[in-house]
Design a protein around this motif. Structure first.
Motif, PDB file in Angstrom:
ATOM      1  N   LEU A 127       0.828  -1.203   0.000  1.00 30.58           N
ATOM      2  CA  LEU A 127       0.000   0.000   0.000  1.00 30.58           C
ATOM      3  C   LEU A 127       0.865   1.258   0.000  1.00 30.58           C
ATOM      4  O   LEU A 127       0.594   2.224  -0.732  1.00 30.58           O
ATOM      5  CB  LEU A 127      -0.926  -0.013   1.208  1.00 30.58           C
ATOM      6  N   PHE A 128       1.916   1.249   0.820  1.00 37.61           N
ATOM      7  CA  PHE A 128       2.825   2.395   0.872  1.00 37.61           C
ATOM      8  C   PHE A 128       3.522   2.597  -0.468  1.00 37.61           C
ATOM      9  O   PHE A 128       3.677   3.732  -0.940  1.00 37.61           O
ATOM     10  CB  PHE A 128       3.852   2.174   1.989  1.00 37.61           C
ATOM     11  N   TRP A 129       3.929   1.497  -1.098  1.00 37.53           N
ATOM     12  CA  TRP A 129       4.608   1.586  -2.393  1.00 37.53           C
ATOM     13  C   TRP A 129       3.670   2.138  -3.464  1.00 37.53           C
ATOM     14  O   TRP A 129       4.078   2.927  -4.322  1.00 37.53           O
ATOM     15  CB  TRP A 129       5.128   0.213  -2.795  1.00 37.53           C
ATOM     16  N   MET A 130       2.394   1.759  -3.407  1.00 39.95           N
ATOM     17  CA  MET A 130       1.438   2.246  -4.401  1.00 39.95           C
ATOM     18  C   MET A 130       1.183   3.745  -4.231  1.00 39.95           C
ATOM     19  O   MET A 130       1.174   4.504  -5.205  1.00 39.95           O
ATOM     20  CB  MET A 130       0.128   1.477  -4.281  1.00 39.95           C
ATOM     21  N   VAL A 131       0.968   4.175  -2.981  1.00 36.63           N
ATOM     22  CA  VAL A 131       0.662   5.587  -2.734  1.00 36.63           C
ATOM     23  C   VAL A 131       1.855   6.469  -3.078  1.00 36.63           C
ATOM     24  O   VAL A 131       1.715   7.509  -3.728  1.00 36.63           O
ATOM     25  CB  VAL A 131       0.223   5.787  -1.273  1.00 36.63           C
ATOM     26  N   THR A 132       3.054   6.065  -2.656  1.00 35.47           N
ATOM     27  CA  THR A 132       4.232   6.874  -2.987  1.00 35.47           C
ATOM     28  C   THR A 132       4.559   6.803  -4.473  1.00 35.47           C
ATOM     29  O   THR A 132       5.036   7.785  -5.057  1.00 35.47           O
ATOM     30  CB  THR A 132       5.443   6.404  -2.167  1.00 35.47           C
ATOM     31  N   GLY A 133       4.296   5.653  -5.093  1.00 32.27           N
ATOM     32  CA  GLY A 133       4.557   5.526  -6.518  1.00 32.27           C
ATOM     33  C   GLY A 133       3.674   6.418  -7.364  1.00 32.27           C
ATOM     34  O   GLY A 133       4.035   6.779  -8.490  1.00 32.27           O
ATOM     35  N   THR A 135       8.173   9.842 -10.467  1.00 26.55           N
ATOM     36  CA  THR A 135       8.392   9.812 -11.903  1.00 26.55           C
ATOM     37  C   THR A 135       8.690   8.381 -12.336  1.00 26.55           C
ATOM     38  O   THR A 135       8.950   7.503 -11.508  1.00 26.55           O
ATOM     39  CB  THR A 135       9.556  10.732 -12.283  1.00 26.55           C
ATOM     40  N   GLN A 136       8.649   8.153 -13.644  1.00 21.16           N
ATOM     41  CA  GLN A 136       8.923   6.814 -14.149  1.00 21.16           C
ATOM     42  C   GLN A 136      10.344   6.377 -13.802  1.00 21.16           C
ATOM     43  O   GLN A 136      10.600   5.197 -13.534  1.00 21.16           O
ATOM     44  CB  GLN A 136       8.717   6.781 -15.662  1.00 21.16           C
ATOM     45  N   ALA A 137      11.281   7.313 -13.779  1.00 21.09           N
ATOM     46  CA  ALA A 137      12.669   6.970 -13.437  1.00 21.09           C
ATOM     47  C   ALA A 137      12.790   6.551 -11.982  1.00 21.09           C
ATOM     48  O   ALA A 137      13.528   5.606 -11.659  1.00 21.09           O
ATOM     49  CB  ALA A 137      13.578   8.169 -13.723  1.00 21.09           C
ATOM     50  N   ASP A 138      12.068   7.225 -11.079  1.00 19.89           N
ATOM     51  CA  ASP A 138      12.123   6.855  -9.671  1.00 19.89           C
ATOM     52  C   ASP A 138      11.462   5.510  -9.416  1.00 19.89           C
ATOM     53  O   ASP A 138      11.888   4.736  -8.550  1.00 19.89           O
ATOM     54  CB  ASP A 138      11.434   7.927  -8.815  1.00 19.89           C
ATOM     55  N   ILE A 139      10.406   5.205 -10.166  1.00 18.73           N
ATOM     56  CA  ILE A 139       9.727   3.921  -9.973  1.00 18.73           C
ATOM     57  C   ILE A 139      10.620   2.758 -10.397  1.00 18.73           C
ATOM     58  O   ILE A 139      10.687   1.723  -9.734  1.00 18.73           O
ATOM     59  CB  ILE A 139       8.393   3.904 -10.752  1.00 18.73           C
ATOM     60  N   GLY A 140      11.335   2.916 -11.494  1.00 18.52           N
ATOM     61  CA  GLY A 140      12.193   1.835 -11.991  1.00 18.52           C
ATOM     62  C   GLY A 140      13.613   1.896 -11.504  1.00 18.52           C
ATOM     63  O   GLY A 140      14.460   1.143 -12.013  1.00 18.52           O
ATOM     64  N   ALA A 141      13.906   2.764 -10.538  1.00 18.70           N
ATOM     65  CA  ALA A 141      15.279   2.920 -10.066  1.00 18.70           C
ATOM     66  C   ALA A 141      15.722   1.726  -9.241  1.00 18.70           C
ATOM     67  O   ALA A 141      14.907   1.065  -8.577  1.00 18.70           O
ATOM     68  CB  ALA A 141      15.404   4.206  -9.238  1.00 18.70           C
ATOM     69  N   PHE A 142      17.011   1.420  -9.300  1.00 18.39           N
ATOM     70  CA  PHE A 142      17.614   0.379  -8.465  1.00 18.39           C
ATOM     71  C   PHE A 142      18.936   0.903  -7.917  1.00 18.39           C
ATOM     72  O   PHE A 142      19.782   1.381  -8.689  1.00 18.39           O
ATOM     73  CB  PHE A 142      17.864  -0.907  -9.261  1.00 18.39           C
ATOM     74  N   PHE A 182      10.924   6.818  -1.300  1.00 20.78           N
ATOM     75  CA  PHE A 182      10.296   8.132  -1.339  1.00 20.78           C
ATOM     76  C   PHE A 182      10.689   8.833  -2.634  1.00 20.78           C
ATOM     77  O   PHE A 182      11.832   8.714  -3.093  1.00 20.78           O
ATOM     78  CB  PHE A 182      10.731   8.973  -0.132  1.00 20.78           C
ATOM     79  N   PRO A 183       9.763   9.556  -3.224  1.00 23.77           N
ATOM     80  CA  PRO A 183      10.075  10.223  -4.503  1.00 23.77           C
ATOM     81  C   PRO A 183      11.056  11.375  -4.298  1.00 23.77           C
ATOM     82  O   PRO A 183      10.907  12.190  -3.383  1.00 23.77           O
ATOM     83  CB  PRO A 183       8.708  10.730  -4.984  1.00 23.77           C
ATOM     84  N   THR A 224       4.756   1.212 -19.490  1.00 26.44           N
ATOM     85  CA  THR A 224       5.178   2.610 -19.554  1.00 26.44           C
ATOM     86  C   THR A 224       4.302   3.529 -18.704  1.00 26.44           C
ATOM     87  O   THR A 224       4.610   4.710 -18.584  1.00 26.44           O
ATOM     88  CB  THR A 224       5.142   3.103 -21.006  1.00 26.44           C
ATOM     89  N   ALA A 225       3.237   3.019 -18.152  1.00 28.15           N
ATOM     90  CA  ALA A 225       2.301   3.851 -17.391  1.00 28.15           C
ATOM     91  C   ALA A 225       2.081   3.264 -15.998  1.00 28.15           C
ATOM     92  O   ALA A 225       0.951   3.185 -15.528  1.00 28.15           O
ATOM     93  CB  ALA A 225       0.984   3.987 -18.130  1.00 28.15           C
ATOM     94  N   VAL A 226       3.177   2.872 -15.340  1.00 38.12           N
ATOM     95  CA  VAL A 226       3.057   2.336 -13.986  1.00 38.12           C
ATOM     96  C   VAL A 226       2.628   3.425 -13.015  1.00 38.12           C
ATOM     97  O   VAL A 226       1.806   3.210 -12.131  1.00 38.12           O
ATOM     98  CB  VAL A 226       4.384   1.695 -13.544  1.00 38.12           C
ATOM     99  N   GLY A 227       3.161   4.626 -13.186  1.00 36.96           N
ATOM    100  CA  GLY A 227       2.789   5.735 -12.319  1.00 36.96           C
ATOM    101  C   GLY A 227       1.324   6.090 -12.414  1.00 36.96           C
ATOM    102  O   GLY A 227       0.633   6.191 -11.379  1.00 36.96           O
TER     103      GLY A 227
END
Length: 309
Positions: A59-65, A69-76, A81-82, A271-274
């Motif tokens: 739930l936390f990952w969904m709300v913060t996601g 941005t797309q780069a922050d979501i796919g970052a490793f 946190f964004p 491409t539209a995970v956010g």
């Protein structure tokens, strides 16, 4: 003048050690907890906290996601946190996802379903708990045994039956069955009715009231917590149902939120995970608000369902 007539003398006599014959009660002291009890409490709370964190992480990952941005979501490594808060996911999601239409379609199913589930389950639960008739327990046992039959076993026969009577492509297969009772809700209502004293029903019968009048005027006003729990359960089930709408709804204009969200995910791809997380967060808000408003009644209906007179 006697001591009873003179309050001052009576109070002085009460303070005399020899005249006060009433035994003094020891002052209760708080019981000190032992180290094993403290350790057990710490262990329980630690387990609960760990499990809560595990269940809240998606739930936390969904709300913060939704604000990433797309780069922050796919970052490793993972960025919890964004770094840059953006609302573009909400703008894009609401522009491409017909939220209001799907929201209305979902309410068209949820509201009648929760009313039908509450009324039918309450009536059947009353019949198997307060009315004495032959084979009552056997019928109730068979009714509860149907809970062990998976939906996938009856899915094809139900679809064929609804197709033959012309109900496919409509909301009727998702609404009408709830007006014929749901086994789990019947069990919940029966357990709640068993906690209501029989003296109330017997007194109403002596006054000449029939079973229907007893059910409406005597029993139903007492089972509001259980009815609220049933309605909340059914609302959540209809709100998140995906398989039922997928089977019976044929037009995109009829899609519910869960079904529309699935097709939105398939159309947008990775491409539209956010935007997907943003729309999911919006869909989740009514459920959270409803639960917090009905939390007290909901918990009361669950806890009181196992109490017997």
């Amino acid at each position: 003048m006697t001591a009873i007539q003179n309050p001052t003398a009576a109070a002085a006599a009460a303070r005399e050690p020899g005249l006060n014959t009433a035994p003094s009660k020891p002052v209760p002291r708080h019981r000190r907890r032992t180290w094993p009890q403290i350790a057990e409490s710490i262990a329980k709370h630690s387990v609960l906290i760990v499990l809560s964190v595990v269940f809240l992480m998606p739930l936390f990952w969904m709300v913060t996601g939704a604000f990433k941005t797309q780069a922050d979501i796919g970052a490793f490594p993972v960025k919890w946190f964004p770094e840059t808060i953006t609302t573009g996911n909400f703008s894009y999601g609401l522009a491409t996802f017909p939220l209001l239409q799907y929201f209305w379609n979902t309410l068209v199913i949820c509201v009648p379903s929760m009313i039908g589930a509450a009324l039918s389950s309450a009536m059947v639960g009353y019949g198997v708990s307060k009315i004495r008739w032959p084979w009552r327990n056997g019928v109730f046992t068979i009714l509860i045994a149907t809970m062990m039959v998976p939906f996938y076993v009856t899915m094809v026969p139900l679809f064929v039956a609804y197709r033959d009577i012309g109900w496919t492509g409509t909301y009727l297969p998702l609404i009408v069955p709830t007006f014929f009772g749901i086994p789990f809700f019947i069990f919940l209502m029966r357990q709640f009715f068993l906690g209501i004293p029989e003296a109330l029903s017997d007194a109403a019968r002596i006054d000449g009231a029939g079973e229907l009048r007893i059910f409406i005027q005597v029993i139903l006003p007492l089972c509001k917590p259980a009815l609220a729990a049933v309605m909340l359960f059914q609302f959540l089930a209809s709100w998140s149902d995906l398989l039922g709408p997928l089977l019976y709804l044929t037009k995109s204009s009829q899609y519910t939120l869960s079904l529309g969200l699935t097709f939105f995910q398939g159309a947008q791809g990775d491409t539209a995970v956010g935007p997907l997380m943003a729309v999911s967060t919006i869909i989740l808000i009514p459920i959270v608000v409803l639960f917090f408003f009905a939390q007290k009644t909901f918990i009361q209906g669950i806890t009181m369902s196992g109490i017997k007179d």
